[in-house]
Design a protein around this motif. Structure first.
Motif, PDB file in Angstrom:
ATOM      1  N   GLU A   1       0.992  -1.163  -0.197  1.00  0.00           N
ATOM      2  CA  GLU A   1       0.021   0.044   0.131  1.00  0.00           C
ATOM      3  C   GLU A   1       0.896   1.180  -0.189  1.00  0.00           C
TER       4      GLU A   1
ATOM      5  N   GLY B   1      -8.149   8.935  -3.326  1.00  0.00           N
ATOM      6  CA  GLY B   1      -9.529   9.576  -3.934  1.00  0.00           C
ATOM      7  C   GLY B   1     -10.279   8.747  -4.985  1.00  0.00           C
ATOM      8  N   VAL B   2      -9.868   7.418  -5.218  1.00  0.00           N
ATOM      9  CA  VAL B   2     -10.533   6.740  -6.240  1.00  0.00           C
ATOM     10  C   VAL B   2     -11.905   6.351  -5.843  1.00  0.00           C
ATOM     11  N   PRO B   3     -13.196   6.635  -6.449  1.00  0.00           N
ATOM     12  CA  PRO B   3     -14.352   5.971  -5.976  1.00  0.00           C
ATOM     13  C   PRO B   3     -14.335   4.379  -6.249  1.00  0.00           C
ATOM     14  N   ARG B   4     -14.907   4.013  -5.117  1.00  0.00           N
ATOM     15  CA  ARG B   4     -15.010   2.520  -5.241  1.00  0.00           C
ATOM     16  C   ARG B   4     -15.593   2.009  -6.341  1.00  0.00           C
TER      17      ARG B   4
ATOM     18  N   GLU C   1      -6.422  -1.853  -2.946  1.00  0.00           N
ATOM     19  CA  GLU C   1      -7.340  -1.130  -2.883  1.00  0.00           C
ATOM     20  C   GLU C   1      -7.459   0.006  -1.890  1.00  0.00           C
ATOM     21  N   GLN C   2      -6.551  -0.135  -0.624  1.00  0.00           N
ATOM     22  CA  GLN C   2      -6.509   0.812   0.409  1.00  0.00           C
ATOM     23  C   GLN C   2      -5.731   2.077  -0.492  1.00  0.00           C
TER      24      GLN C   2
ATOM     25  N   ARG D   1       0.998   4.241  -2.927  1.00  0.00           N
ATOM     26  CA  ARG D   1       0.433   5.541  -2.757  1.00  0.00           C
ATOM     27  C   ARG D   1       1.406   6.527  -3.429  1.00  0.00           C
TER      28      ARG D   1
ATOM     29  N   LEU E   1      -5.501   3.003  -3.293  1.00  0.00           N
ATOM     30  CA  LEU E   1      -6.524   3.844  -4.430  1.00  0.00           C
ATOM     31  C   LEU E   1      -7.518   4.757  -3.517  1.00  0.00           C
ATOM     32  N   ARG E   2      -8.104   4.087  -2.612  1.00  0.00           N
ATOM     33  CA  ARG E   2      -9.057   4.921  -1.816  1.00  0.00           C
ATOM     34  C   ARG E   2      -8.428   6.084  -1.245  1.00  0.00           C
ATOM     35  N   THR E   3      -7.487   5.736  -0.774  1.00  0.00           N
ATOM     36  CA  THR E   3      -6.377   6.894  -0.167  1.00  0.00           C
ATOM     37  C   THR E   3      -6.210   7.847  -1.068  1.00  0.00           C
TER      38      THR E   3
ATOM     39  N   ILE F   1     -13.313   0.472  -8.933  1.00  0.00           N
ATOM     40  CA  ILE F   1     -12.185  -0.465  -8.501  1.00  0.00           C
ATOM     41  C   ILE F   1     -13.055  -1.685  -8.757  1.00  0.00           C
TER      42      ILE F   1
END
Length: 349
Positions: free
Chosen positions: A190, A229-232, A222-223, A194, A225-227, A235
């Motif tokens: 992760e 700012g990628v919308p779920r 996934e973590q 990032r 990408l979410r950090t 993904i």
């Protein structure tokens, strides 16, 4: 439903991986036409015990389907050991029609695949089909492997790079070997992702992320990408293996009623049966309907997906269904246990 297919070709990819191509007869051409990213289940019986395993299709989706899968040897793997050491050209294997929702229908846009090891298999099909059919699409493949010698489908990926130099970007990293050029060695975790992803591309402009490989890589990506700012909803994930005992984050224990039953609809026919102590709903249905769909029984492949018509269930693990599918009422029968006395499933929806 399984169909006996002849093995047309077996190609050695690495010391521990092969590509197996099946001959599809004309009458089954429509049955085995696949959407890029889908998988097939293979079945064999050993000493009276049925073994099923799912493997992703690596070939592009075409009018004349070529059914080819990549199989990597798993330690003590009942089917992978057979495939690498015993299976021969001309042998017959029972094969289920393509299934799975880790897919991308070709459309304009910018897409990224982040894969580890044999996770390249479905993403290779996705990228090859997309670039061939959609001239306004771009694809970036970020792959992680242990060593160069263990890397599957090297020639196929190199061919994409040569064929679509302006639309296909390849980034490789090795976890146990230094490269002469490219990224330093080490795992794609992760923290590393990032920092790496914004340096490689404009994260917010990516229309879809396709993550495939071991559980740790997919969850860490996934973590990251979410950090960033990628919308779920952008993904998409497919996990090839999850260690026994691993549960879905947020899963909680729930009491099970002393007496419960499940009503299941499958191929237009319904039945109602009592759930025995400790059984999953799939196990209950299989005791009475041998044709109930399943492959891995581990909450990974999604073959046993069913719609929860009524009642409440507890899912121990879910590494196959998207959040939108769960919200819509779909469950994995192999991981579902009744919470209410009556539960109704529909495998046909």
């Amino acid at each position: 439903m399984f169909h006996p297919l002849r093995v047309r070709e077996i190609e050695r990819l690495t010391d521990d991986a092969v590509a197996v191509t099946f001959a599809v007869p004309p009458e089954l051409r429509e049955t085995f036409r696949h959407t890029p990213g889908q998988h097939i289940a293979l079945r064999r019986t050993v000493d009276g015990q049925e073994i099923r395993r799912t493997y992703s299709i690596c070939t592009p989706s075409t009018d004349d389907p070529v059914l080819r899968v990549g199989i990597r040897l798993v330690e003590e793997g009942a089917f992978s050991t057979y495939a690498l050491k015993e299976l021969m050209e001309g042998d017959t294997v029972e094969v289920m029609a393509p299934a799975g929702r880790f897919t991308l229908e070709p459309r304009p846009g910018h897409f990224v695949g982040i894969v580890g090891g044999s996770g390249i298999t479905p993403v290779l099909s996705i990228a090859a089909t997309l670039l061939a059919r959609e001239p306004d699409a771009r694809f970036c493949l970020i792959r992680s492997d242990r060593t160069a010698a263990s890397t599957m489908f090297l020639e196929e990926v190199a061919d994409l790079k040569d064929r679509y130099p302006q639309r296909f970007q390849l980034v490789t990293t090795l976890s146990r070997e230094e490269q002469q050029a490219g990224l330093p060695s080490g795992r794609l975790d992760e923290e590393r992702l990032r920092a790496l992803l914004p340096a490689l591309l404009t994260v917010e402009s990516v229309d879809g992320w396709y993550l495939c490989g071991p559980y740790g890589l997919v969850q860490g990506t996934e973590q990251a990408l979410r950090t960033l700012g990628v919308p779920r909803g952008r993904i998409h994930e497919e996990i090839f293996h999850v260690a026994d005992g691993t549960t879905t984050p947020g899963a909680t224990a729930t009491s099970v009623p002393a007496h419960s039953s499940v009503t299941a609809t499958l191929d237009g026919r319904s039945g109602n049966w009592p759930v025995q102590d400790g059984e999953s709903l799939l196990e209950t249905v299989l005791r009475n309907r041998a044709d109930a769909p399943y492959a891995c029984k581990g909450g990974v492949c999604g073959t046993c997906r069913a719609f929860l018509v009524s009642g409440e269930i507890r899912m121990d693990r879910n590494f196959a269904l998207e959040a939108e599918e769960v919200d819509a009422g779909y469950v994995l029968a192999c991981q579902s246990h009744p919470v209410t006395e009556k539960v109704e499933l529909d495998f046909d929806r």
